[in-house]
Design a protein around this motif. Structure first.
Motif, PDB file in Angstrom:
ATOM      1  N   LEU A 110       0.843  -1.192   0.000  1.00 37.71           N
ATOM      2  CA  LEU A 110       0.000   0.000   0.000  1.00 37.71           C
ATOM      3  C   LEU A 110       0.878   1.240   0.000  1.00 37.71           C
ATOM      4  N   GLU A 111       0.405   2.288  -0.657  1.00 38.06           N
ATOM      5  CA  GLU A 111       1.047   3.597  -0.600  1.00 38.06           C
ATOM      6  C   GLU A 111      -0.001   4.634  -0.219  1.00 38.06           C
ATOM      7  N   LEU A 112       0.295   5.406   0.805  1.00 43.24           N
ATOM      8  CA  LEU A 112      -0.633   6.409   1.317  1.00 43.24           C
ATOM      9  C   LEU A 112      -0.025   7.786   1.086  1.00 43.24           C
ATOM     10  N   LYS A 113      -0.729   8.602   0.317  1.00 44.83           N
ATOM     11  CA  LYS A 113      -0.212   9.925  -0.045  1.00 44.83           C
ATOM     12  C   LYS A 113      -1.276  10.977   0.225  1.00 44.83           C
ATOM     13  N   LYS A 114      -1.326  11.429   1.465  1.00 43.68           N
ATOM     14  CA  LYS A 114      -2.290  12.452   1.859  1.00 43.68           C
ATOM     15  C   LYS A 114      -1.623  13.658   2.513  1.00 43.68           C
ATOM     16  N   ASP A 115      -0.303  13.658   2.572  1.00 47.42           N
ATOM     17  CA  ASP A 115       0.409  14.764   3.212  1.00 47.42           C
ATOM     18  C   ASP A 115       0.981  15.708   2.167  1.00 47.42           C
ATOM     19  N   LYS A 116       1.255  16.936   2.610  1.00 47.38           N
ATOM     20  CA  LYS A 116       1.805  17.958   1.727  1.00 47.38           C
ATOM     21  C   LYS A 116       3.174  18.434   2.195  1.00 47.38           C
ATOM     22  N   ASP A 117       3.800  17.652   3.066  1.00 48.23           N
ATOM     23  CA  ASP A 117       5.138  17.992   3.538  1.00 48.23           C
ATOM     24  C   ASP A 117       5.835  16.708   3.972  1.00 48.23           C
ATOM     25  N   LYS A 118       7.092  16.819   4.335  1.00 51.10           N
ATOM     26  CA  LYS A 118       7.879  15.663   4.741  1.00 51.10           C
ATOM     27  C   LYS A 118       7.231  14.962   5.931  1.00 51.10           C
ATOM     28  N   ILE A 119       7.141  13.641   5.855  1.00 53.22           N
ATOM     29  CA  ILE A 119       6.576  12.862   6.959  1.00 53.22           C
ATOM     30  C   ILE A 119       7.722  12.443   7.867  1.00 53.22           C
ATOM     31  N   GLN A 120       7.666  12.889   9.110  1.00 50.96           N
ATOM     32  CA  GLN A 120       8.800  12.787  10.017  1.00 50.96           C
ATOM     33  C   GLN A 120       8.850  11.499  10.832  1.00 50.96           C
ATOM     34  N   ASP A 121       7.673  10.938  11.168  1.00 49.50           N
ATOM     35  CA  ASP A 121       7.692   9.783  12.069  1.00 49.50           C
ATOM     36  C   ASP A 121       6.388   9.006  11.941  1.00 49.50           C
ATOM     37  N   LEU A 122       6.434   7.757  12.433  1.00 54.72           N
ATOM     38  CA  LEU A 122       5.304   6.835  12.413  1.00 54.72           C
ATOM     39  C   LEU A 122       5.232   6.100  13.740  1.00 54.72           C
ATOM     40  N   ALA A 123       4.041   5.581  14.048  1.00 52.28           N
ATOM     41  CA  ALA A 123       3.896   4.728  15.233  1.00 52.28           C
ATOM     42  C   ALA A 123       2.697   3.813  15.041  1.00 52.28           C
ATOM     43  N   TRP A 124       2.906   2.508  15.259  1.00 58.98           N
ATOM     44  CA  TRP A 124       1.795   1.558  15.282  1.00 58.98           C
ATOM     45  C   TRP A 124       1.050   1.691  16.607  1.00 58.98           C
ATOM     46  N   ALA A 125      -0.266   1.541  16.561  1.00 55.69           N
ATOM     47  CA  ALA A 125      -1.059   1.528  17.792  1.00 55.69           C
ATOM     48  C   ALA A 125      -0.963   0.143  18.426  1.00 55.69           C
ATOM     49  N   PRO A 126      -0.664   0.046  19.712  1.00 57.91           N
ATOM     50  CA  PRO A 126      -0.550  -1.273  20.348  1.00 57.91           C
ATOM     51  C   PRO A 126      -1.889  -1.959  20.555  1.00 57.91           C
ATOM     52  N   PHE A 127      -2.988  -1.196  20.524  1.00 56.04           N
ATOM     53  CA  PHE A 127      -4.304  -1.756  20.820  1.00 56.04           C
ATOM     54  C   PHE A 127      -5.054  -2.222  19.576  1.00 56.04           C
TER      55      PHE A 127
END
Length: 272
Positions: free
Chosen positions: A106-123
């Motif tokens: 999958l590729e998700l492209k909804k931002d208009k600037d550099k994406i700095q970080d990610l985090a999976w939800a543990p729940f």
């Protein structure tokens, strides 16, 4: 050592690429969440490539992924499906990968600037958060949509009172004000407390927003924390996701793995 590999995505439309160094600079690393593959990790580089590596091999990579056209700022391996990992980049995109394939699922492209970080939800295995440099916080639920985020908000700027900015009140009440918790509705607009931290300052939408630097979920509740270059950690409570409070036993883990497998388009979850 990570050997520099030509990124064919960057070369599209170009006749040559200048190579300054034979080594690629790693910007982020994460290990696969599998006890039987503790030696394997994923590394994202400034060239936009992602490499699967092993601590047992110092001179070669196990796989190379032509991931992005800009530097890769974060890689995050799924805690529920050990084959999957996320990447985000300066090219304003997020990608979901199966480590056995060299093309993204999958590729998700909804931002208009550099994406700095990610985090999976543990729940929830299908939920993750991303932050971009333009102060955008997005929470995605892959089981609901891969086109639009579940929540999208612009993180506001913190406006301290003059005496706090000068450090006079800070010496009395601590070095930093406490950020209020924001309860985010399904529409994505933050419902703010009536008087958030009025003694120390306030959040202002009419001021330039901060540059976001990191994001993380609380381990046992639907709460996401966002850090910025202004030294403030903002805390958001997410009200429109299901976060079970019960212990996460094998049945829960299996169910979550099945949900993410279905949402990502994988045939079946396998081990690294």
């Amino acid at each position: 050592q990570l050997k520099r590999v030509t990124n064919t995505l960057v070369l599209q439309g170009s006749s040559k690429v200048d190579v300054i160094s034979r080594e690629a600079s790693a910007l982020c690393i994460d290990f696969f969440k599998n006890e039987k593959a503790q030696n394997l990790y994923i590394a994202g580089t400034e060239d936009g490539l992602v490499h699967k590596c092993s601590v047992l091999y110092s001179e070669q990579t196990l796989e190379n992924y032509m991931a992005h056209t800009g530097p890769v700022y974060a890689v995050r391996c799924s805690p529920y499906v050990t084959d999957l990992f996320l990447t985000c980049s300066a090219d304003e995109s997020v990608a979901l990968w199966d480590h056995k394939q060299t093309n993204p699922l999958l590729e998700l492209k909804k931002d208009k600037d550099k994406i700095q970080d990610l985090a999976w939800a543990p729940f929830d295995s299908c939920v993750f958060a991303s932050i971009s440099r333009d102060a955008s916080l997005k929470v995605w639920d892959l089981s609901s949509s891969t086109m639009n985020p579940l929540i999208s908000v612009t993180v506001p700027a913190w406006d301290p009172k003059p005496e706090v900015a000068e450090g006079e009140a800070a010496s009395k009440k601590g070095s930093r004000p406490e950020s209020p918790v924001y309860a985010t509705s399904a529409a994505g607009s933050p419902n703010r407390p009536a008087s958030p931290s009025t003694e120390m300052g306030d959040f202002k939408d009419d001021l330039p927003p901060p540059e976001l630097t990191c994001v993380a979920f609380a381990p046992n509740s639907p709460v996401v924390l966002v850090g910025g270059n202004d030294g403030i950690v903002r805390v958001y409570g997410i009200t429109n996701v299901d976060a079970p409070q019960a212990s996460r036993d094998k049945a829960f883990t299996k169910k979550q793995a099945e949900r993410l497998t279905k949402a990502s388009g994988m045939v079946m979850p396998t081990k690294v």
